[in-house]
Design a protein around this motif. Structure first.
Motif, PDB file in Angstrom:
ATOM      1  N   PHE A 256      60.575 160.105  -3.247  1.00 27.34           N
ATOM      2  CA  PHE A 256      59.445 159.884  -2.475  1.00 27.34           C
ATOM      3  C   PHE A 256      59.095 160.820  -1.540  1.00 27.34           C
ATOM      4  CE2 PHE A 256      61.014 155.534  -3.512  1.00 27.34           C
ATOM      5  CZ  PHE A 256      59.435 155.034  -3.985  1.00 27.34           C
ATOM      6  N   GLU A 257      57.766 161.369  -1.680  1.00 24.20           N
ATOM      7  CA  GLU A 257      57.640 162.318  -0.713  1.00 24.20           C
ATOM      8  C   GLU A 257      56.249 161.810   0.038  1.00 24.20           C
ATOM      9  OE1 GLU A 257      58.452 166.002  -0.652  1.00 24.20           O
ATOM     10  OE2 GLU A 257      59.658 165.687  -2.226  1.00 24.20           O
ATOM     11  N   PHE A 258      56.363 162.072   1.252  1.00 24.58           N
ATOM     12  CA  PHE A 258      54.998 161.486   2.136  1.00 24.58           C
ATOM     13  C   PHE A 258      55.081 162.606   3.323  1.00 24.58           C
ATOM     14  CE2 PHE A 258      58.273 158.372   3.208  1.00 24.58           C
ATOM     15  CZ  PHE A 258      58.228 158.214   4.854  1.00 24.58           C
ATOM     16  N   PRO A 259      53.687 162.666   3.553  1.00 23.54           N
ATOM     17  CA  PRO A 259      53.396 163.883   4.822  1.00 23.54           C
ATOM     18  C   PRO A 259      53.618 163.293   5.983  1.00 23.54           C
ATOM     19  CG  PRO A 259      51.495 162.948   3.699  1.00 23.54           C
ATOM     20  CD  PRO A 259      52.218 162.162   3.008  1.00 23.54           C
ATOM     21  N   LEU A 260      54.252 164.037   6.877  1.00 24.89           N
ATOM     22  CA  LEU A 260      54.384 163.767   8.188  1.00 24.89           C
ATOM     23  C   LEU A 260      53.754 164.788   8.854  1.00 24.89           C
ATOM     24  CD1 LEU A 260      58.171 163.161   8.147  1.00 24.89           C
ATOM     25  CD2 LEU A 260      56.439 161.353   8.176  1.00 24.89           C
ATOM     26  N   ASP A 261      52.372 164.273   9.484  1.00 29.71           N
ATOM     27  CA  ASP A 261      51.508 165.391  10.157  1.00 29.71           C
ATOM     28  C   ASP A 261      51.390 165.018  11.695  1.00 29.71           C
ATOM     29  OD1 ASP A 261      50.972 166.783   7.774  1.00 29.71           O
ATOM     30  OD2 ASP A 261      49.325 165.434   7.226  1.00 29.71           O
ATOM     31  N   ASP A 262      51.614 166.091  12.592  1.00 28.85           N
ATOM     32  CA  ASP A 262      51.358 165.828  13.925  1.00 28.85           C
ATOM     33  C   ASP A 262      52.265 164.843  14.692  1.00 28.85           C
ATOM     34  OD1 ASP A 262      49.533 168.039  14.060  1.00 28.85           O
ATOM     35  OD2 ASP A 262      47.940 166.576  13.529  1.00 28.85           O
ATOM     36  N   ILE A 263      53.449 164.890  14.020  1.00 36.22           N
ATOM     37  CA  ILE A 263      54.567 163.679  14.455  1.00 36.22           C
ATOM     38  C   ILE A 263      55.130 164.199  16.063  1.00 36.22           C
ATOM     39  CG2 ILE A 263      56.845 162.725  14.313  1.00 36.22           C
ATOM     40  CD1 ILE A 263      54.990 161.807  12.238  1.00 36.22           C
ATOM     41  N   ILE A 264      54.848 163.410  16.942  1.00 35.30           N
ATOM     42  CA  ILE A 264      55.221 163.901  18.264  1.00 35.30           C
ATOM     43  C   ILE A 264      56.779 163.552  18.696  1.00 35.30           C
ATOM     44  CG2 ILE A 264      54.775 163.835  20.886  1.00 35.30           C
ATOM     45  CD1 ILE A 264      52.139 163.122  20.270  1.00 35.30           C
ATOM     46  N   LEU A 265      57.578 164.625  18.734  1.00 36.48           N
ATOM     47  CA  LEU A 265      59.059 164.247  18.958  1.00 36.48           C
ATOM     48  C   LEU A 265      59.268 164.289  20.389  1.00 36.48           C
ATOM     49  CD1 LEU A 265      60.219 167.132  16.066  1.00 36.48           C
ATOM     50  CD2 LEU A 265      59.872 164.974  15.957  1.00 36.48           C
ATOM     51  N   TYR A 266      58.473 164.918  21.192  1.00 42.51           N
ATOM     52  CA  TYR A 266      58.953 164.889  22.846  1.00 42.51           C
ATOM     53  C   TYR A 266      57.532 165.093  23.317  1.00 42.51           C
ATOM     54  CZ  TYR A 266      60.263 166.636  27.212  1.00 42.51           C
ATOM     55  OH  TYR A 266      60.309 166.795  28.555  1.00 42.51           O
ATOM     56  N   ASP A 267      57.195 164.290  24.611  1.00 44.10           N
ATOM     57  CA  ASP A 267      56.189 164.311  25.279  1.00 44.10           C
ATOM     58  C   ASP A 267      56.420 164.066  26.787  1.00 44.10           C
ATOM     59  OD1 ASP A 267      53.685 164.324  26.736  1.00 44.10           O
ATOM     60  OD2 ASP A 267      52.733 163.397  24.890  1.00 44.10           O
ATOM     61  N   ALA A 268      56.555 165.193  27.521  1.00 45.00           N
ATOM     62  CA  ALA A 268      57.056 164.804  29.060  1.00 45.00           C
ATOM     63  C   ALA A 268      56.105 164.068  29.976  1.00 45.00           C
ATOM     64  CB  ALA A 268      57.283 166.328  29.542  1.00 45.00           C
TER      65      ALA A 268
ATOM     66  N   ASP B  32      57.303 154.155  25.974  1.00 49.24           N
ATOM     67  CA  ASP B  32      55.764 154.608  25.407  1.00 49.24           C
ATOM     68  C   ASP B  32      56.095 155.023  23.948  1.00 49.24           C
ATOM     69  OD1 ASP B  32      54.726 154.040  27.860  1.00 49.24           O
ATOM     70  OD2 ASP B  32      54.313 156.074  28.376  1.00 49.24           O
ATOM     71  N   VAL B  33      54.983 154.585  23.065  1.00 48.56           N
ATOM     72  CA  VAL B  33      54.990 155.097  21.562  1.00 48.56           C
ATOM     73  C   VAL B  33      54.301 156.439  21.943  1.00 48.56           C
ATOM     74  CG1 VAL B  33      53.918 154.725  19.529  1.00 48.56           C
ATOM     75  CG2 VAL B  33      55.017 152.806  20.761  1.00 48.56           C
ATOM     76  N   MET B  34      55.275 157.576  21.238  1.00 55.05           N
ATOM     77  CA  MET B  34      54.605 159.040  21.288  1.00 55.05           C
ATOM     78  C   MET B  34      53.889 159.244  20.050  1.00 55.05           C
ATOM     79  SD  MET B  34      57.983 161.317  22.690  1.00 55.05           S
ATOM     80  CE  MET B  34      58.761 160.616  21.515  1.00 55.05           C
ATOM     81  N   PHE B  35      54.016 158.385  19.128  1.00 54.89           N
ATOM     82  CA  PHE B  35      53.024 158.705  17.896  1.00 54.89           C
ATOM     83  C   PHE B  35      53.425 157.267  17.041  1.00 54.89           C
ATOM     84  CE2 PHE B  35      53.108 159.641  13.271  1.00 54.89           C
ATOM     85  CZ  PHE B  35      51.939 160.509  13.092  1.00 54.89           C
ATOM     86  N   SER B  36      52.147 157.226  16.374  1.00 55.39           N
ATOM     87  CA  SER B  36      52.167 155.916  15.221  1.00 55.39           C
ATOM     88  C   SER B  36      51.223 156.273  14.288  1.00 55.39           C
ATOM     89  CB  SER B  36      51.965 154.702  16.095  1.00 55.39           C
ATOM     90  OG  SER B  36      51.996 153.632  15.070  1.00 55.39           O
ATOM     91  N   ASN B  37      51.565 155.986  13.119  1.00 59.19           N
ATOM     92  CA  ASN B  37      50.705 156.502  11.909  1.00 59.19           C
ATOM     93  C   ASN B  37      51.254 155.412  10.965  1.00 59.19           C
ATOM     94  OD1 ASN B  37      48.842 157.643  10.296  1.00 59.19           O
ATOM     95  ND2 ASN B  37      50.499 159.133   9.634  1.00 59.19           N
ATOM     96  N   ALA B  38      50.013 154.934  10.032  1.00 56.58           N
ATOM     97  CA  ALA B  38      50.106 154.065   8.871  1.00 56.58           C
ATOM     98  C   ALA B  38      49.353 154.753   7.590  1.00 56.58           C
ATOM     99  CB  ALA B  38      49.715 152.637   9.030  1.00 56.58           C
TER     100      ALA B  38
END
Length: 194
Positions: A117-129, A135-141
């Motif tokens: 299975f291959e799916f794109p992960l674009d602009d996933i926030i790993l850290y936000d000071a 808080d949710v830093m990133f959410s995508n469906a």
């Protein structure tokens, strides 16, 4: 008198904690120093019903294109999921060291006989000071289609990353690490359609 003293101690403690938390969150800590040839060695352990395995791997920054960095993954045995994801994409920062973002693809192997299975992960926030614990830093469906044994199968998925706070220190394999940022990345399939 005891009530006033107790109230004064409580207010002092609350102000002290508040100031400490605020200064800790605004520090411009370089949690992930992105420079060519920087490397990180991981000790990985996996557990299943039938066996446990251990291994090591090293991620090394091998390429820079502008402010984006790529990794080489050298696996002794037992690669980790997060490190495998990092090695299949690129990482960049915004606002100095305040935000770390990932672009790439996630590849999941379900069975030796089935295609990954291959799916794109674009602009996933790993850290936000600039965010707070919880808080949710990133959410995508999204949706993807996979061919399984000649039949198209549609999948709906969701990916979330959450700010889980900071640790003053943590001991891992007899090494003490300080100023640790903790995040949680969760992905799951919402629906499968044949």
């Amino acid at each position: 008198m005891k009530k006033i003293l107790l109230l004064a101690v409580f207010i002092l403690a609350a102000l002290s904690c508040s100031e400490e938390d605020d200064s800790f969150l605004v520090l411009d800590v370089n949690y992930f120093p992105l420079e060519i040839e920087n490397s990180w060695t991981y000790s990985n352990q996996s557990y299943s019903n039938t066996e446990n395995s251990q291994g090591t791997e090293t991620l090394t920054i091998n390429n820079q294109d502008g402010n984006r960095f790529n990794f080489t993954q050298l696996i002794d045995s037992n690669a980790g999921l997060f490190t495998s994801v990092l090695a299949s994409g690129e990482v960049y920062k915004q606002s100095g060291n305040q935000k770390i973002i990932y672009d790439g693809n996630l590849s999941l192997a379900l069975d030796n006989k089935l295609q990954n299975f291959e799916f794109p992960l674009d602009d996933i926030i790993l850290y936000d000071a600039n965010l707070s614990q919880g808080d949710v830093m990133f959410s995508n469906a999204g949706e993807l289609q996979q061919n399984i044994n000649g039949f198209p199968v549609d999948f709906e998925y969701e990916i979330n990353s959450t700010h889980k706070g900071f640790l003053i220190s943590e001991v891992i394999n007899d090494v003490t690490y300080e100023d640790i940022f903790v995040s949680e990345i969760i992905s799951h399939f919402l629906q499968v359609s044949f």
